[in-house]
Scaffold this motif. Sequence first.
Motif, PDB file in Angstrom:
ATOM      1  N   VAL A  31     -16.200  -8.457  12.174  1.00 37.17           N
ATOM      2  CA  VAL A  31     -16.122  -8.566  10.800  1.00 37.17           C
ATOM      3  C   VAL A  31     -16.297  -6.893  10.080  1.00 37.17           C
ATOM      4  O   VAL A  31     -16.323  -6.847   8.790  1.00 37.17           O
ATOM      5  CB  VAL A  31     -17.442  -9.320  10.271  1.00 37.17           C
ATOM      6  CG1 VAL A  31     -17.316 -11.054  10.636  1.00 37.17           C
ATOM      7  CG2 VAL A  31     -18.852  -9.018  10.899  1.00 37.17           C
ATOM      8  N   GLN A  32     -16.491  -6.117  10.630  1.00 33.06           N
ATOM      9  CA  GLN A  32     -16.824  -4.692  10.501  1.00 33.06           C
ATOM     10  C   GLN A  32     -17.651  -4.372   9.224  1.00 33.06           C
ATOM     11  O   GLN A  32     -16.997  -4.027   8.062  1.00 33.06           O
ATOM     12  CB  GLN A  32     -15.411  -4.068  10.232  1.00 33.06           C
ATOM     13  CG  GLN A  32     -14.454  -4.136  11.663  1.00 33.06           C
ATOM     14  CD  GLN A  32     -13.046  -3.694  11.362  1.00 33.06           C
ATOM     15  OE1 GLN A  32     -12.470  -3.685  10.243  1.00 33.06           O
ATOM     16  NE2 GLN A  32     -12.245  -3.790  12.316  1.00 33.06           N
ATOM     17  N   VAL A  33     -18.911  -4.759   9.119  1.00 36.53           N
ATOM     18  CA  VAL A  33     -19.787  -4.518   7.998  1.00 36.53           C
ATOM     19  C   VAL A  33     -19.975  -3.113   7.735  1.00 36.53           C
ATOM     20  O   VAL A  33     -19.577  -2.160   8.743  1.00 36.53           O
ATOM     21  CB  VAL A  33     -21.158  -5.139   8.355  1.00 36.53           C
ATOM     22  CG1 VAL A  33     -20.832  -6.733   8.368  1.00 36.53           C
ATOM     23  CG2 VAL A  33     -21.971  -4.622   9.478  1.00 36.53           C
ATOM     24  N   SER A  34     -20.497  -2.795   6.489  1.00 41.28           N
ATOM     25  CA  SER A  34     -20.655  -1.273   6.273  1.00 41.28           C
ATOM     26  C   SER A  34     -21.427  -0.617   7.075  1.00 41.28           C
ATOM     27  O   SER A  34     -21.378   0.736   7.234  1.00 41.28           O
ATOM     28  CB  SER A  34     -20.918  -1.248   4.907  1.00 41.28           C
ATOM     29  OG  SER A  34     -19.703  -1.727   3.884  1.00 41.28           O
ATOM     30  N   ASP A  71     -23.259  -5.206   3.140  1.00 46.81           N
ATOM     31  CA  ASP A  71     -21.893  -4.937   2.451  1.00 46.81           C
ATOM     32  C   ASP A  71     -21.961  -5.705   1.039  1.00 46.81           C
ATOM     33  O   ASP A  71     -22.749  -6.219   0.796  1.00 46.81           O
ATOM     34  CB  ASP A  71     -21.013  -5.724   3.541  1.00 46.81           C
ATOM     35  CG  ASP A  71     -19.785  -5.159   3.643  1.00 46.81           C
ATOM     36  OD1 ASP A  71     -19.076  -4.653   2.473  1.00 46.81           O
ATOM     37  OD2 ASP A  71     -19.075  -4.900   4.722  1.00 46.81           O
ATOM     38  N   THR A  72     -20.802  -5.896   0.736  1.00 49.69           N
ATOM     39  CA  THR A  72     -20.415  -6.446  -0.567  1.00 49.69           C
ATOM     40  C   THR A  72     -20.902  -8.127  -0.576  1.00 49.69           C
ATOM     41  O   THR A  72     -20.732  -8.456   0.720  1.00 49.69           O
ATOM     42  CB  THR A  72     -19.138  -6.172  -1.137  1.00 49.69           C
ATOM     43  OG1 THR A  72     -18.166  -6.762  -0.245  1.00 49.69           O
ATOM     44  CG2 THR A  72     -18.782  -4.934  -1.383  1.00 49.69           C
ATOM     45  N   GLU A  74     -19.133 -10.458  -1.511  1.00 49.91           N
ATOM     46  CA  GLU A  74     -18.185 -11.388  -1.089  1.00 49.91           C
ATOM     47  C   GLU A  74     -17.735 -11.118   0.409  1.00 49.91           C
ATOM     48  O   GLU A  74     -17.286 -12.174   1.158  1.00 49.91           O
ATOM     49  CB  GLU A  74     -16.902 -10.771  -1.763  1.00 49.91           C
ATOM     50  CG  GLU A  74     -16.752 -10.731  -3.343  1.00 49.91           C
ATOM     51  CD  GLU A  74     -17.794  -9.733  -3.854  1.00 49.91           C
ATOM     52  OE1 GLU A  74     -18.049  -8.647  -3.339  1.00 49.91           O
ATOM     53  OE2 GLU A  74     -18.242  -9.829  -4.983  1.00 49.91           O
ATOM     54  N   ARG A  75     -18.145 -10.137   0.961  1.00 49.08           N
ATOM     55  CA  ARG A  75     -17.805 -10.060   2.341  1.00 49.08           C
ATOM     56  C   ARG A  75     -18.988 -10.529   3.362  1.00 49.08           C
ATOM     57  O   ARG A  75     -18.826 -11.070   4.370  1.00 49.08           O
ATOM     58  CB  ARG A  75     -17.815  -8.393   2.831  1.00 49.08           C
ATOM     59  CG  ARG A  75     -16.554  -7.792   2.227  1.00 49.08           C
ATOM     60  CD  ARG A  75     -15.957  -6.910   2.977  1.00 49.08           C
ATOM     61  NE  ARG A  75     -15.492  -7.089   4.505  1.00 49.08           N
ATOM     62  CZ  ARG A  75     -15.843  -6.233   5.420  1.00 49.08           C
ATOM     63  NH1 ARG A  75     -16.443  -5.104   5.103  1.00 49.08           N
ATOM     64  NH2 ARG A  75     -15.732  -6.564   6.672  1.00 49.08           N
ATOM     65  N   ILE A  76     -20.444 -10.567   2.651  1.00 48.05           N
ATOM     66  CA  ILE A  76     -21.244 -11.234   3.418  1.00 48.05           C
ATOM     67  C   ILE A  76     -21.329 -12.624   3.451  1.00 48.05           C
ATOM     68  O   ILE A  76     -21.834 -13.165   4.685  1.00 48.05           O
ATOM     69  CB  ILE A  76     -22.768 -10.531   2.762  1.00 48.05           C
ATOM     70  CG1 ILE A  76     -22.798  -9.089   3.100  1.00 48.05           C
ATOM     71  CG2 ILE A  76     -23.886 -11.259   3.368  1.00 48.05           C
ATOM     72  CD1 ILE A  76     -23.181  -8.667   4.551  1.00 48.05           C
ATOM     73  N   ILE A  79     -19.915 -14.246   6.394  1.00 47.40           N
ATOM     74  CA  ILE A  79     -20.589 -13.922   7.731  1.00 47.40           C
ATOM     75  C   ILE A  79     -21.786 -14.438   7.795  1.00 47.40           C
ATOM     76  O   ILE A  79     -21.975 -14.961   8.826  1.00 47.40           O
ATOM     77  CB  ILE A  79     -20.952 -12.061   7.524  1.00 47.40           C
ATOM     78  CG1 ILE A  79     -19.786 -11.156   7.669  1.00 47.40           C
ATOM     79  CG2 ILE A  79     -21.857 -11.881   8.729  1.00 47.40           C
ATOM     80  CD1 ILE A  79     -20.001  -9.823   7.249  1.00 47.40           C
TER      81      ILE A  79
END
Length: 104
Positions: A31-34, A71-72, A74-76, A79
């Motif tokens: 998922v490549q979180v920040s 992360d943002t 929307e990305r979280i 996840i």
Amino acid sequence: MATKTVTIVRVYLREGENLLSDLLKFLHDEVQVSGVTVVRGIAGFGADGKLHLSSLSDLSLDLPLIVEFYDTPERISPILQALESQPGITHVISWQSTCYIKQL
């Protein structure tokens, strides 16, 4: 400084559960979180009430771990849904925050 809204997530584990490696692989590769930080606790207890301590006389290999990532929103969201289906991941908290970014 620029700002953006992020969601911060904490996952609570124990070393003895052997879940850290798979969780980090998921967060980094899939998922490549920040950003991710893992903190090893010196003491703690969970729902089972068993106290886990780090001391010179008792070198425990089952200490608490906190995996924190962000992360943002929307990305979280997806996840968090994926973490719900992963066996052994039972204690997850999240909250919104503001990330301050210094532009170079």
